[in-house]
Motif scaffolding. Structure first.
Motif, PDB file in Angstrom:
ATOM      1  N   ARG A 124      -5.994 -42.612 -11.395  1.00 43.81           N
ATOM      2  CA  ARG A 124      -5.760 -42.230 -10.005  1.00 43.81           C
ATOM      3  C   ARG A 124      -7.056 -42.435  -9.217  1.00 43.81           C
ATOM      4  N   VAL A 125      -7.048 -43.410  -8.323  1.00 50.46           N
ATOM      5  CA  VAL A 125      -8.210 -43.721  -7.505  1.00 50.46           C
ATOM      6  C   VAL A 125      -7.947 -43.223  -6.086  1.00 50.46           C
ATOM      7  N   SER A 126      -8.865 -42.428  -5.544  1.00 45.37           N
ATOM      8  CA  SER A 126      -8.680 -41.865  -4.204  1.00 45.37           C
ATOM      9  C   SER A 126     -10.033 -41.694  -3.536  1.00 45.37           C
ATOM     10  N   GLY A 127     -10.005 -41.341  -2.263  1.00 41.21           N
ATOM     11  CA  GLY A 127     -11.249 -41.183  -1.529  1.00 41.21           C
ATOM     12  C   GLY A 127     -12.110 -40.045  -2.039  1.00 41.21           C
ATOM     13  N   TYR A 128     -11.492 -38.891  -2.274  1.00 43.97           N
ATOM     14  CA  TYR A 128     -12.248 -37.665  -2.564  1.00 43.97           C
ATOM     15  C   TYR A 128     -11.871 -37.021  -3.889  1.00 43.97           C
ATOM     16  N   GLY A 129     -10.992 -37.645  -4.670  1.00 44.39           N
ATOM     17  CA  GLY A 129     -10.553 -37.057  -5.922  1.00 44.39           C
ATOM     18  C   GLY A 129      -9.251 -36.290  -5.756  1.00 44.39           C
ATOM     19  N   GLN A 130      -8.679 -35.881  -6.862  1.00 38.06           N
ATOM     20  CA  GLN A 130      -7.371 -35.220  -6.860  1.00 38.06           C
ATOM     21  C   GLN A 130      -7.457 -33.731  -6.559  1.00 38.06           C
ATOM     22  N   THR A 131      -8.660 -33.154  -6.558  1.00 41.02           N
ATOM     23  CA  THR A 131      -8.843 -31.734  -6.292  1.00 41.02           C
ATOM     24  C   THR A 131      -9.914 -31.547  -5.225  1.00 41.02           C
ATOM     25  N   GLY A 132     -10.093 -30.298  -4.786  1.00 37.76           N
ATOM     26  CA  GLY A 132     -11.121 -30.003  -3.800  1.00 37.76           C
ATOM     27  C   GLY A 132     -10.587 -29.975  -2.385  1.00 37.76           C
ATOM     28  N   PRO A 133     -11.351 -29.385  -1.459  1.00 38.31           N
ATOM     29  CA  PRO A 133     -10.862 -29.192  -0.089  1.00 38.31           C
ATOM     30  C   PRO A 133     -10.622 -30.482   0.687  1.00 38.31           C
ATOM     31  N   TYR A 134     -11.232 -31.597   0.275  1.00 43.01           N
ATOM     32  CA  TYR A 134     -11.047 -32.851   1.000  1.00 43.01           C
ATOM     33  C   TYR A 134     -10.009 -33.761   0.342  1.00 43.01           C
ATOM     34  N   SER A 135      -9.387 -33.313  -0.733  1.00 41.71           N
ATOM     35  CA  SER A 135      -8.586 -34.216  -1.553  1.00 41.71           C
ATOM     36  C   SER A 135      -7.429 -34.863  -0.804  1.00 41.71           C
ATOM     37  N   ASP A 136      -6.875 -34.175   0.205  1.00 40.65           N
ATOM     38  CA  ASP A 136      -5.722 -34.755   0.894  1.00 40.65           C
ATOM     39  C   ASP A 136      -6.107 -35.617   2.086  1.00 40.65           C
ATOM     40  N   ARG A 137      -7.418 -35.837   2.279  1.00 38.03           N
ATOM     41  CA  ARG A 137      -7.848 -36.708   3.381  1.00 38.03           C
ATOM     42  C   ARG A 137      -7.679 -38.177   2.990  1.00 38.03           C
ATOM     43  N   ALA A 138      -7.404 -39.001   4.018  1.00 42.18           N
ATOM     44  CA  ALA A 138      -7.397 -40.442   3.782  1.00 42.18           C
ATOM     45  C   ALA A 138      -8.831 -40.902   3.540  1.00 42.18           C
ATOM     46  N   GLY A 139      -9.002 -41.846   2.633  1.00 46.66           N
ATOM     47  CA  GLY A 139     -10.353 -42.309   2.335  1.00 46.66           C
ATOM     48  C   GLY A 139     -10.392 -43.784   2.026  1.00 46.66           C
ATOM     49  N   PHE A 140     -11.223 -44.534   2.758  1.00 50.80           N
ATOM     50  CA  PHE A 140     -11.471 -45.935   2.457  1.00 50.80           C
ATOM     51  C   PHE A 140     -12.864 -46.073   1.850  1.00 50.80           C
ATOM     52  N   GLY A 141     -13.163 -47.270   1.347  1.00 51.65           N
ATOM     53  CA  GLY A 141     -14.424 -47.502   0.663  1.00 51.65           C
ATOM     54  C   GLY A 141     -15.642 -47.140   1.476  1.00 51.65           C
ATOM     55  N   GLY A 142     -15.642 -47.510   2.746  1.00 47.75           N
ATOM     56  CA  GLY A 142     -16.798 -47.225   3.590  1.00 47.75           C
ATOM     57  C   GLY A 142     -17.063 -45.737   3.731  1.00 47.75           C
ATOM     58  N   ILE A 143     -15.995 -44.930   3.748  1.00 47.47           N
ATOM     59  CA  ILE A 143     -16.173 -43.484   3.841  1.00 47.47           C
ATOM     60  C   ILE A 143     -16.810 -42.959   2.562  1.00 47.47           C
ATOM     61  N   GLY A 144     -16.355 -43.473   1.423  1.00 48.65           N
ATOM     62  CA  GLY A 144     -16.955 -43.077   0.159  1.00 48.65           C
ATOM     63  C   GLY A 144     -18.411 -43.480   0.061  1.00 48.65           C
ATOM     64  N   GLU A 145     -18.750 -44.659   0.595  1.00 46.92           N
ATOM     65  CA  GLU A 145     -20.140 -45.116   0.597  1.00 46.92           C
ATOM     66  C   GLU A 145     -21.003 -44.198   1.452  1.00 46.92           C
ATOM     67  N   ALA A 146     -20.455 -43.731   2.563  1.00 47.05           N
ATOM     68  CA  ALA A 146     -21.211 -42.834   3.441  1.00 47.05           C
ATOM     69  C   ALA A 146     -21.415 -41.473   2.788  1.00 47.05           C
ATOM     70  N   MET A 147     -20.355 -40.906   2.230  1.00 51.91           N
ATOM     71  CA  MET A 147     -20.443 -39.581   1.633  1.00 51.91           C
ATOM     72  C   MET A 147     -21.248 -39.595   0.334  1.00 51.91           C
ATOM     73  N   GLY A 148     -21.167 -40.695  -0.389  1.00 55.42           N
ATOM     74  CA  GLY A 148     -21.887 -40.795  -1.649  1.00 55.42           C
ATOM     75  C   GLY A 148     -23.360 -41.072  -1.508  1.00 55.42           C
ATOM     76  N   GLY A 149     -23.836 -41.322  -0.276  1.00 57.18           N
ATOM     77  CA  GLY A 149     -25.259 -41.504  -0.038  1.00 57.18           C
ATOM     78  C   GLY A 149     -25.716 -42.929   0.160  1.00 57.18           C
ATOM     79  N   TRP A 150     -24.811 -43.891  -0.045  1.00 59.93           N
ATOM     80  CA  TRP A 150     -25.199 -45.301   0.020  1.00 59.93           C
ATOM     81  C   TRP A 150     -25.575 -45.726   1.435  1.00 59.93           C
ATOM     82  N   ARG A 151     -24.695 -45.438   2.396  1.00 62.83           N
ATOM     83  CA  ARG A 151     -24.882 -45.987   3.740  1.00 62.83           C
ATOM     84  C   ARG A 151     -26.201 -45.527   4.381  1.00 62.83           C
TER      85      ARG A 151
END
Length: 397
Positions: A124-151
């Motif tokens: 299961r690949v998703s923006g924020y994972g299957q659990t946690g307060p953000y799990s039901d948010r839509a997530g694209f790669g760029g958002i993950g790059e920003a949150m993960g510290g890359w951008r």
């Protein structure tokens, strides 16, 4: 095209239910290594990746969907969901990258699927994972790059955060999803148990952020954008030559000494400003300026000859054109010809990594139409031509 399947995953059945990049790239990796990947697409237009590309050249699809078969299934109606369950019941791995909760809404939760197929591995690949307060948010790669510290750390310091020219967040999440699936296969070999592989975009990016978080926690240091150089690591940069740019990495002490010899400046190796790794990092800007003053007097070929002579890691900045002309790419078959009815002369990256005994292969081109393998795949489930026609009439496929 067809070639012998010599991959280590030969005999494994993968159902790919993802769209766009992250799920399908995970499927590509497994298919390249020999798995039989059956891609589920919505009837009609199919995966939006079919239309991605420059103008009429939708070539990304040809890479990410190679070694796959396409079936059409309408997952939004009960009959389509029942058909999907039949496919998944005979599978080893399921890949999906919908927003968390979507499978559950369709009656395809892990609990339901594992009841029918206890050994199933669900990626299961998703923006924020299957659990946690953000799990039901839509997530694209760029958002993950920003949150993960890359951008935040990519680009020039006087500009807004930049991005890579490829969808690295999606590709990383897909790769970690594939890694998790292979680890889960090992567990299944030992126990017979399937499980869920939860691969989020932001955590996949976080995994490659080196010591970014520990540095902040322990010392309060915040990494910032630094353009083409890595702060404190010198010399390691892109330097202008008389006819273009060239990358040199000589930050290790002995390698720096060899660079000094190549520049006919051996005294720099013992200069207190540059003699140690720490000193070079502290004087990085002036050292880069000194090296570039030298490289600008030479062509790229002349600099490269000196780097090779002195055993210094260095290289040209490649585009597709240079890759196609390079003898090392050719010798290792890093790029291969893929015979194609629509795109004569098509070349693409080969299967990687290379395995000595069970190498992966490109055995078939991407499906050219949505559901082109319906008859073959559904026939393997025991459905007749009349059954398949009835499913189509009821818009289940």
């Amino acid at each position: 095209m067809q070639s012998e399947n010599t991959g280590p995953l030969k005999g494994l059945r993968v159902i790919e239910m993802g769209q766009l990049i992250a799920g399908p790239f995970c499927g590509q990796l497994l298919g390249d290594m020999g798995a039989d990947v059956v891609k589920i697409e919505p009837p009609g237009k199919g995966d939006p990746m079919r239309d991605w590309g420059r103008g009429e050249f939708h070539l990304w699809w040809e890479v990410v969907s190679r070694n796959k078969r396409s079936v059409s299934v309408n997952l939004r109606i009960p009959e389509g969901q029942a058909l999907a369950r039949k496919l998944i019941a005979k599978a080893d791995i399921l890949i999906e990258n919908f927003r968390p909760g979507t499978l559950e809404k369709w009656g395809l939760s892990p609990e339901v699927l594992h009841a029918e197929n206890p050994g199933l591995i669900i990626v299961r690949v998703s923006g924020y994972g299957q659990t946690g307060p953000y799990s039901d948010r839509a997530g694209f790669g760029g958002i993950g790059e920003a949150m993960g510290g890359w951008r935040h750390i990519v680009g020039d310091p006087d500009r807004a955060p930049s991005r890579m020219g490829v969808s690295i967040g999606d590709s990383l999440a897909a790769t970690y999803g594939c890694l998790g699936a292979l680890a889960a296969l090992r567990h299944r070999d030992l126990t017979g148990e399937g499980q869920v592989v939860d691969s989020s975009l932001y955590e996949s990016v976080l995994q490659v952020m080196e010591s970014l978080v520990p540095e902040y926690v322990i010392s309060g240091y915040v990494r910032e954008r630094s353009g083409s150089k890595l702060p404190g690591i010198a010399p390691s940069n892109v330097y202008k030559c008389a006819d273009g740019d060239y990358l040199i990495g000589a930050n290790q002490d002995t390698v720096f000494g060899r660079l000094c010899q190549a520049m006919d400046r051996p005294e720099l190796a013992s200069d207190p400003r540059y003699a140690t790794h720490v000193a070079r990092g502290q004087n990085q800007v002036e050292l880069d300026d000194l090296i570039e003053a030298w490289t600008q007097t030479l062509t790229i070929e002349q600099v490269e000859d000196k780097m090779l002579e002195h055993g210094i890691p260095a290289g040209r900045i490649y585009r597709a054109e240079e890759m196609l002309e390079d003898p090392h790419f050719a010798a290792r078959e890093a790029l291969v010809d893929v015979p194609h009815p629509r795109w004569p002369g098509l070349k693409m990256q080969n299967v990687f990594p290379k395995l000595s005994r069970t190498p992966g292969t490109i055995r078939s081109i991407a499906p050219q139409s949505v559901g082109q393998d319906n008859a073959a795949v559904y026939g393997e489930l025991g459905l007749t031509g009349e059954d398949i026609a009835a499913l189509a009439e009821r818009k289940a496929i």
